[in-house]
Structure formats: C-alpha cells, structure tokens
Design a protein around this motif. Structure first.
Motif, PDB file in Angstrom:
ATOM      1  N   HIS A 233       0.876  -0.530   0.091  1.00 36.39           N
ATOM      2  CA  HIS A 233       0.056   0.465  -0.067  1.00 36.39           C
ATOM      3  C   HIS A 233       0.846   1.097  -0.186  1.00 36.39           C
ATOM      4  O   HIS A 233       0.473   1.597  -0.496  1.00 36.39           O
ATOM      5  CB  HIS A 233      -1.068   0.155   1.477  1.00 36.39           C
ATOM      6  CG  HIS A 233      -2.142  -0.964   1.071  1.00 36.39           C
ATOM      7  ND1 HIS A 233      -3.220  -1.386   2.329  1.00 36.39           N
ATOM      8  CD2 HIS A 233      -2.314  -2.218   0.298  1.00 36.39           C
ATOM      9  CE1 HIS A 233      -3.580  -2.395   2.190  1.00 36.39           C
ATOM     10  NE2 HIS A 233      -3.182  -2.580   0.680  1.00 36.39           N
ATOM     11  N   GLU A 234       1.964   1.163   0.587  1.00 33.90           N
ATOM     12  CA  GLU A 234       2.794   1.826   1.204  1.00 33.90           C
ATOM     13  C   GLU A 234       4.151   2.681  -0.664  1.00 33.90           C
ATOM     14  O   GLU A 234       3.620   3.653  -1.068  1.00 33.90           O
ATOM     15  CB  GLU A 234       4.024   2.279   1.996  1.00 33.90           C
ATOM     16  CG  GLU A 234       3.079   2.220   3.294  1.00 33.90           C
ATOM     17  CD  GLU A 234       3.016   3.570   3.380  1.00 33.90           C
ATOM     18  OE1 GLU A 234       3.218   4.608   2.910  1.00 33.90           O
ATOM     19  OE2 GLU A 234       1.453   3.705   4.212  1.00 33.90           O
ATOM     20  N   LEU A 235       3.868   1.692  -1.433  1.00 36.99           N
ATOM     21  CA  LEU A 235       4.475   1.811  -2.017  1.00 36.99           C
ATOM     22  C   LEU A 235       3.129   2.082  -3.323  1.00 36.99           C
ATOM     23  O   LEU A 235       3.839   3.223  -4.329  1.00 36.99           O
ATOM     24  CB  LEU A 235       4.938   0.617  -2.590  1.00 36.99           C
ATOM     25  CG  LEU A 235       5.973  -0.498  -2.087  1.00 36.99           C
ATOM     26  CD1 LEU A 235       6.415  -1.512  -2.605  1.00 36.99           C
ATOM     27  CD2 LEU A 235       7.592   1.068  -2.475  1.00 36.99           C
ATOM     28  N   GLN A 236       2.246   2.121  -3.443  1.00 35.74           N
ATOM     29  CA  GLN A 236       1.166   2.388  -4.227  1.00 35.74           C
ATOM     30  C   GLN A 236       1.050   3.555  -3.951  1.00 35.74           C
ATOM     31  O   GLN A 236       1.211   4.451  -5.235  1.00 35.74           O
ATOM     32  CB  GLN A 236       0.189   1.622  -4.265  1.00 35.74           C
ATOM     33  CG  GLN A 236      -0.218   0.469  -4.121  1.00 35.74           C
ATOM     34  CD  GLN A 236      -1.063  -0.800  -4.390  1.00 35.74           C
ATOM     35  OE1 GLN A 236      -2.884   0.034  -3.882  1.00 35.74           O
ATOM     36  NE2 GLN A 236      -1.754  -1.778  -4.744  1.00 35.74           N
ATOM     37  N   LYS A 237       0.629   3.809  -2.392  1.00 35.81           N
ATOM     38  CA  LYS A 237       0.764   5.579  -1.975  1.00 35.81           C
ATOM     39  C   LYS A 237       1.481   6.213  -3.195  1.00 35.81           C
ATOM     40  O   LYS A 237       1.621   6.963  -3.520  1.00 35.81           O
ATOM     41  CB  LYS A 237       0.793   6.038  -1.009  1.00 35.81           C
ATOM     42  CG  LYS A 237      -0.402   5.214  -0.628  1.00 35.81           C
ATOM     43  CD  LYS A 237      -1.102   5.855   1.041  1.00 35.81           C
ATOM     44  CE  LYS A 237      -0.387   4.813   1.847  1.00 35.81           C
ATOM     45  NZ  LYS A 237      -0.398   5.027   3.099  1.00 35.81           N
ATOM     46  N   HIS A 238       2.766   6.040  -2.572  1.00 32.66           N
ATOM     47  CA  HIS A 238       4.578   6.597  -3.752  1.00 32.66           C
ATOM     48  C   HIS A 238       4.110   6.563  -5.181  1.00 32.66           C
ATOM     49  O   HIS A 238       3.828   7.652  -5.366  1.00 32.66           O
ATOM     50  CB  HIS A 238       5.777   5.737  -3.196  1.00 32.66           C
ATOM     51  CG  HIS A 238       6.741   6.953  -3.477  1.00 32.66           C
ATOM     52  ND1 HIS A 238       6.911   8.188  -2.435  1.00 32.66           N
ATOM     53  CD2 HIS A 238       7.535   6.726  -4.871  1.00 32.66           C
ATOM     54  CE1 HIS A 238       8.102   8.686  -4.088  1.00 32.66           C
ATOM     55  NE2 HIS A 238       8.531   7.445  -4.394  1.00 32.66           N
ATOM     56  N   SER A 239       3.826   5.517  -5.775  1.00 30.01           N
ATOM     57  CA  SER A 239       3.610   5.696  -6.962  1.00 30.01           C
ATOM     58  C   SER A 239       1.931   6.818  -7.029  1.00 30.01           C
ATOM     59  O   SER A 239       2.665   7.885  -8.482  1.00 30.01           O
ATOM     60  CB  SER A 239       3.354   3.947  -7.758  1.00 30.01           C
ATOM     61  OG  SER A 239       3.569   4.179  -8.932  1.00 30.01           O
ATOM     62  N   PHE A 240       1.393   6.582  -7.090  1.00 28.90           N
ATOM     63  CA  PHE A 240       0.371   7.485  -7.221  1.00 28.90           C
ATOM     64  C   PHE A 240       0.682   9.053  -7.064  1.00 28.90           C
ATOM     65  O   PHE A 240       0.170   9.588  -7.727  1.00 28.90           O
ATOM     66  CB  PHE A 240      -0.312   7.161  -5.917  1.00 28.90           C
ATOM     67  CG  PHE A 240      -1.909   7.934  -6.587  1.00 28.90           C
ATOM     68  CD1 PHE A 240      -2.178   8.456  -7.618  1.00 28.90           C
ATOM     69  CD2 PHE A 240      -3.273   7.699  -5.372  1.00 28.90           C
ATOM     70  CE1 PHE A 240      -3.585   9.200  -7.694  1.00 28.90           C
ATOM     71  CE2 PHE A 240      -4.408   8.274  -5.454  1.00 28.90           C
ATOM     72  CZ  PHE A 240      -4.128   9.302  -6.460  1.00 28.90           C
ATOM     73  N   ALA A 241       1.121   9.465  -6.014  1.00 22.92           N
ATOM     74  CA  ALA A 241       1.759  10.473  -5.733  1.00 22.92           C
ATOM     75  C   ALA A 241       2.625  10.781  -6.524  1.00 22.92           C
ATOM     76  O   ALA A 241       2.823  11.773  -7.539  1.00 22.92           O
ATOM     77  CB  ALA A 241       2.747  11.082  -4.468  1.00 22.92           C
ATOM     78  N   GLN A 242       3.757  10.066  -7.697  1.00 27.62           N
ATOM     79  CA  GLN A 242       4.287  10.448  -8.342  1.00 27.62           C
ATOM     80  C   GLN A 242       3.663  10.762  -9.582  1.00 27.62           C
ATOM     81  O   GLN A 242       3.551  11.868 -11.300  1.00 27.62           O
ATOM     82  CB  GLN A 242       5.420   9.783  -8.487  1.00 27.62           C
ATOM     83  CG  GLN A 242       6.417   9.035  -7.031  1.00 27.62           C
ATOM     84  CD  GLN A 242       6.744  10.111  -7.236  1.00 27.62           C
ATOM     85  OE1 GLN A 242       7.871  10.554  -7.503  1.00 27.62           O
ATOM     86  NE2 GLN A 242       6.749  10.423  -5.632  1.00 27.62           N
ATOM     87  N   HIS A 243       2.560   9.911 -10.449  1.00 34.12           N
ATOM     88  CA  HIS A 243       1.898  10.482 -11.573  1.00 34.12           C
ATOM     89  C   HIS A 243       0.471  11.431 -11.010  1.00 34.12           C
ATOM     90  O   HIS A 243       0.874  12.374 -11.867  1.00 34.12           O
ATOM     91  CB  HIS A 243       0.421   9.303 -11.506  1.00 34.12           C
ATOM     92  CG  HIS A 243       1.080   7.719 -11.984  1.00 34.12           C
ATOM     93  ND1 HIS A 243       1.539   7.333 -11.072  1.00 34.12           N
ATOM     94  CD2 HIS A 243       0.979   7.107 -13.114  1.00 34.12           C
ATOM     95  CE1 HIS A 243       2.042   5.851 -11.909  1.00 34.12           C
ATOM     96  NE2 HIS A 243       1.598   5.504 -13.294  1.00 34.12           N
ATOM     97  N   LEU A 244       0.719  11.490 -10.020  1.00 34.52           N
ATOM     98  CA  LEU A 244      -0.036  13.663  -9.788  1.00 34.52           C
ATOM     99  C   LEU A 244       0.814  14.381  -9.708  1.00 34.52           C
ATOM    100  O   LEU A 244       0.223  15.160 -10.066  1.00 34.52           O
ATOM    101  CB  LEU A 244      -0.644  13.248  -8.594  1.00 34.52           C
ATOM    102  CG  LEU A 244      -2.023  12.338  -8.125  1.00 34.52           C
ATOM    103  CD1 LEU A 244      -2.078  12.150  -6.407  1.00 34.52           C
ATOM    104  CD2 LEU A 244      -2.599  13.300  -9.063  1.00 34.52           C
TER     105      LEU A 244
ATOM    106  N   SER B  30      -6.793  11.522  -0.281  1.00 37.94           N
ATOM    107  CA  SER B  30      -6.024  12.634   0.538  1.00 37.94           C
ATOM    108  C   SER B  30      -5.145  12.859  -0.553  1.00 37.94           C
ATOM    109  O   SER B  30      -4.167  13.877  -0.483  1.00 37.94           O
ATOM    110  CB  SER B  30      -5.492  11.850   2.174  1.00 37.94           C
ATOM    111  OG  SER B  30      -4.245  12.547   2.558  1.00 37.94           O
ATOM    112  N   LEU B  31      -4.501  11.900  -0.978  1.00 39.04           N
ATOM    113  CA  LEU B  31      -3.219  11.748  -2.202  1.00 39.04           C
ATOM    114  C   LEU B  31      -3.738  12.802  -3.878  1.00 39.04           C
ATOM    115  O   LEU B  31      -3.109  13.701  -3.279  1.00 39.04           O
ATOM    116  CB  LEU B  31      -2.470  10.528  -2.843  1.00 39.04           C
ATOM    117  CG  LEU B  31      -2.375   9.773  -1.744  1.00 39.04           C
ATOM    118  CD1 LEU B  31      -1.562   8.481  -2.036  1.00 39.04           C
ATOM    119  CD2 LEU B  31      -0.269  10.812  -1.116  1.00 39.04           C
ATOM    120  N   ILE B  32      -4.903  13.115  -3.416  1.00 41.22           N
ATOM    121  CA  ILE B  32      -5.460  13.810  -4.567  1.00 41.22           C
ATOM    122  C   ILE B  32      -5.234  15.491  -4.391  1.00 41.22           C
ATOM    123  O   ILE B  32      -4.452  16.219  -4.899  1.00 41.22           O
ATOM    124  CB  ILE B  32      -6.477  13.892  -5.271  1.00 41.22           C
ATOM    125  CG1 ILE B  32      -6.717  12.151  -5.899  1.00 41.22           C
ATOM    126  CG2 ILE B  32      -7.965  14.748  -5.625  1.00 41.22           C
ATOM    127  CD1 ILE B  32      -8.877  11.795  -5.681  1.00 41.22           C
TER     128      ILE B  32
END
Length: 268
Positions: A107-118, A141-143
């Motif tokens: 999940h933490e890896l997903q969140k980091h990747s998502f943030a890079q995409h954003l 939250s990440l959005i």
C-alpha cells in the motif's frame, strides 16, 4: 459524439476480427463511437499502446496500475518524457487498490507511485486517470496533497459511494461510469449516478472487462459503451443524444489535448 473514455485495446479478444484491431475499432464506429482512450497499465507495453493511436480518434495514456507491483513509479520523470507524444493525453491508470492487495507495505508503494503520477500530471497540465478500490480516504488525501485541480482528471470505473463521488467532483474530477452500473447488484451505484450532476459524468467500457447487460458473459468491447450510455441516460431520465452531448463535452473539457482536428475516428 460517443466516446469510450477507458478501454484496453491491447487486451481485447480479437478472435471475431481475425486478429485485427481495426475490426474492433470499426465495430465500435458502427455503434457511433467516434473516439476512444486506450489506457496504459504498465510502461513495458507503451509501444504497443501507442501503435493503436495510428488510427485517427484513438488516444492513449501512460501510467502504471497500482497492482503492477514490479513497475510502480518512483519518479515522475519517465511519465513526463513519455507524455510528450502527441497522442498521449492523460497520465494513468494509477491509484490505490486495497481490495486485491492486502499487504500494507505494498500500500505504501502504491501511495508513493500514485503521488508521482499526480505530480507528473500536474507538471504537464494533463488529467490523471484514477483506479481506487477500498481506499477512499487515502485516495482523496493524495488527490488533495499532490493533485492539480486545474487539470484534475477522472475517477474511472466508479463503484464507491456518493460521498466519495461528491468529494472527487469538488476537486474538479469527473466520475466515469462503466458497465457495472447495468448489473442487478449495483443499486447503490445507480442511485449515486441519479444524484450526480450531468456535468461531472463520462462513460467507459474498461474493455475487455466488465461487459454491460445485455452482453454479460462475453468479452467486453469498445462498441458496448453505447449500452452503458443508454443505461445512464435512462437513469438520468434524459434523451440518449443529450447524454452523449454532455459526456463528450465533459471529456473534451478535461482531456483538452485531444484537439478538434483529431476528434473523428472514421469518416462516413
């Protein structure tokens, strides 16, 4: 204009078309589909993804699906470089999936990747295509932390509740409705679609997955977006043509890199 705003052309079953992707695209055109957005789920296949954009009216995204663990993005740079291609009009599919992936470390890896995409999407001024399952709080939250509300994007294949849809709309995101809305078990989603403003809706197939009624049990195809659109129009109590006009306007407002001269897929 009818648009399949999310499909995976590289994963379609082309047996009915003798292995020719043009057969599937032509079949969609006969149902009125004038554009489609071919979605990337990993960067290894981006050349194949882009090969389909040689057809006028077919566009692409670049990104890594949250369940593609071995390819999750550590930096926005690869996405920024790829998105210079004229037919790449969005970043993604990215996001969070806690439904199929239960490991909190992943999940933490997903969140980091998502943030890079954003961050890449924000830098480029391109919309981001979001996949989210069982991760409502972290997705929002990440959005809010890393997204660019000016370019925003879309929450694709939406299956969450009205509160999440409203929160995403407040951040300037579109809500994309797939064939799931036609399922008998999807009453909550039907109720949500009924309440959402038409100005925030688009339609998709997510082909080859999630074929809508009356095609359940078959491999999904871009042509079946017509069935999704008709079903959504019926829920909203509006004419089919009005639904197409609104969703096309919404798509082109957000996916503005799809320029008018590129908009017709097949000439009559």
């Amino acid at each position: 204009m009818l648009i399949d705003t999310h499909c995976h052309l590289d994963k379609l079953d082309l047996t009915p078309y003798n292995g020719d992707i043009n057969g599937a695209i032509d079949a969609a055109a006969l149902k009125g589909v004038k554009q489609m957005l071919n979605i990337s789920v990993n960067l290894e296949d981006i050349d194949t993804i882009l090969s389909f954009t040689e057809r006028q009216g077919v566009f692409a995204s670049c990104g890594v699906h949250p369940l593609h663990k071995e390819g999750l993005i550590c930096s926005p740079e690869p996405l920024i470089t790829l998105a210079q291609h004229e037919k790449i009009i969005a970043i993604g599919e990215t996001g969070l999936d806690y439904f199929y992936e239960k490991d909190s470390a992943v999940h933490e890896l997903q969140k980091h990747s998502f943030a890079q995409h954003l961050q890449a999407a924000g830098t480029l001024g391109l919309p981001v295509i979001i996949h989210t399952r069982d991760a409502k709080a972290d997705t929002l939250s990440l959005i809010r932390q890393h997204g660019n509300p000016s370019s925003a994007g879309v929450v694709h294949c939406f299956t969450e509740d009205y509160e999440m849809a409203k929160a995403a709309i407040d951040e300037n995101y579109l809500i994309s409705i797939s064939g799931i809305v036609t399922f008998k078990t999807a009453q909550e989603l039907k109720d949500t679609v009924k309440k959402l403003p038409l100005s925030s809706l688009i339609v998709e197939t997510d082909a080859p997955y999630l074929a809508p009624v009356p095609h359940r049990g078959k491999k999904n195809e871009p042509q079946y977006v017509a069935d999704v659109a008709q079903f959504v129009a019926d829920i909203k109590g509006i004419r089919y043509e009005a639904l197409l006009e609104a969703t096309a306007e919404n798509f082109h407002r957000v996916f503005s890199k799809a320029t008018p001269e590129q908009q017709i897929m097949i000439k009559a």
